[in-house]
Scaffold this active site. Structure first.
Site, short mmCIF file in Angstrom:
data_model
loop_
_atom_site.label_atom_id
_atom_site.label_comp_id
_atom_site.label_asym_id
_atom_site.label_seq_id
_atom_site.Cartn_x
_atom_site.Cartn_y
_atom_site.Cartn_z
CG HIS A 72 53.95 19.18 -19.66
ND1 HIS A 72 53.90 19.87 -18.47
CD2 HIS A 72 54.40 20.07 -20.58
CE1 HIS A 72 54.31 21.12 -18.67
NE2 HIS A 72 54.61 21.26 -19.95
CE1 TYR A 201 47.92 19.41 -9.63
CE2 TYR A 201 49.81 18.85 -11.02
CZ TYR A 201 48.45 19.11 -10.88
OH TYR A 201 47.64 19.09 -11.98
N PRO A 293 39.57 21.34 -9.63
CG PRO A 293 40.53 23.46 -9.52
CD PRO A 293 39.38 22.66 -8.99
CE LYS A 297 41.84 13.00 -14.60
NZ LYS A 297 42.70 12.68 -15.72
CE1 TYR A 384 47.61 15.94 -13.08
CE2 TYR A 384 48.56 15.69 -15.26
CZ TYR A 384 48.19 16.50 -14.21
OH TYR A 384 48.39 17.85 -14.28
#
Length: 391
Positions: A72, A201, A293, A297, A384
């Protein structure tokens, strides 16, 4: 039994460490309280950072991940009904994340260990650690009604938040930091195609939602719920209706629903234990820290710990003690950056029940800055995909 390293826990962190040590010719045994099927049945993370991808390659278990995993290059933030793409690849100089379920990663590690004939003791009960404050640590366990003892040079505590290793440290030698959040994630796994090629998200008036995946045909979805909620109160239809209500119109229209394969509620917490080394025993992964979550991580931090520990132990047997002496310091510096990022993401994207109006507007302004500022998007992207190691 006499080994160089006794590893407690056969989750991903323990198995990765075992693989790294085996490749370096270091004798290690892994003890696991549960059966292999139980370990594989735990539904967990699926987003791997670049450094975790590289570590699995170093351990020699990355072939299937590269063949079946989903690279991704970005994520989507759905804010106020509008999507904002964070170009992870472009903002970080070509880095990416990989979608590859923890179950599959664990299976690869188990298969590699079995193929190499390396020692793993499953269903090891009443595990106890002792002597880790001396040069002669020992581990004992019960198997099939018989008590066994292992003499070793080092103990690696990869046995999770409720494991025996951290619990065996004198309380006065340990400092802990914790933040418990007033909500959880209700997750549903289904054999349905993902609603989007990238993770979404979503922050809505109804609460947070996440659209994730495990493959092109298997999806993982989450919605924020109060801590008092019970999973039995959520039929599949209720879940799909609530998720749809938190998405934008294109995603809601594209959502393919189906029966759940698994459904559960995970509470959110931040937790860190310091230090992570106690003489000849080291804590790694969930034994030392928990992250919400939101920032993806948890597994990645565990992999980072055992990378640091594996290299430190290999260096020790090569004549250098610097790695083991600085293990806790090196890990905690990285851990606290990941804790900060996960806490930050959680605060930005969730609705807290008691947030005063001023703070709520300030959070909305910060989120607006993040998605519309190059600096803001870059900060999110760098964290990220995973910060580089500072060896």
């Amino acid at each position: 039994m006499r080994v160089q390293v006794a590893i407690i826990g056969a989750g991903p962190s323990g198995l990765i460490l075992g693989q790294l040590l085996a490749k370096a010719g270091i004798d290690a045994v892994i003890l696991e309280a549960h059966t292999p099927d139980y370990v594989l049945g735990r539904i967990r993370a699926g987003v791997l950072e670049q450094v975790c991808i590289d570590l699995l390659d170093e351990a020699g278990v990355g072939e299937r991940m590269h063949r079946e995993g989903l690279p991704h290059h970005g994520i989507e933030l759905l804010i106020g009904g509008l999507r904002h793409r964070i170009d992870l690849h472009g903002l970080t100089g070509g880095k990416q994340v990989m979608i590859y379920g923890q179950t599959e990663l664990t299976r690869d590690l188990m298969d590699a260990r079995a193929k190499a004939g390396l020692a793993t003791v499953y269903e090891a009960k009443e595990v106890a650690v002792s002597g880790f404050d001396t040069d002669h640590p020992r581990v004992s366990y019960l198997k099939d009604g018989v008590r066994h003892e292992i003499a070793c040079d080092f103990i690696a505590g990869c046995d999770g938040f409720h494991g025996v290793c951290r619990a065996s440290v004198p309380k006065e030698s340990l400092r802990t930091f914790e933040r418990v959040y007033p909500f959880g994630w209700l997750g549903l796994l289904s054999d349905t195609p993902p609603v989007c090629d990238e993770l979404i998200y979503a922050k809505s008036e109804r609460g947070f939602a996440l659209c994730s995946m495990r493959s092109h045909t298997r999806s993982r979805y989450y919605v924020q719920v109060p801590l008092t909620e019970k999973v039995e109160n959520w039929s599949d239809d209720r879940f799909w209706d609530e998720l749809r209500a938190r998405l934008d119109a294109p995603a809601a229209a594209a959502l393919v629903t189906g029966p759940s394969l698994e459904k559960s509620i995970a509470p959110l917490r931040s937790f860190v234990a310091e230090p992570m080394r106690f003489g000849r025993m080291f804590l790694a992964g969930d034994a030392a820290h928990i992250v919400p979550p939101t920032g993806a991580k948890g597994l990645n931090l565990a992999a980072s710990d055992v990378r640091t520990l594996g290299h430190a132990l290999i260096a020790f047997y090569g004549g250098s003690t610097d790695g083991i002496e600085r293990y806790s310091e090196r890990c905690l510096r990285r851990i606290w950056k990941a804790e900060r990022f996960s806490w930050w993401m959680t605060n930005l994207l969730h609705r807290f029940p008691d947030t005063p109006p001023f703070e709520q507007r300030a959070l909305e302004a910060e989120l607006d800055y993040v998605v519309h500022s190059l600096a803001g998007r870059t900060t999110l992207a760098e964290n990220y995909v995973g910060l580089p190691f500072e060896d």
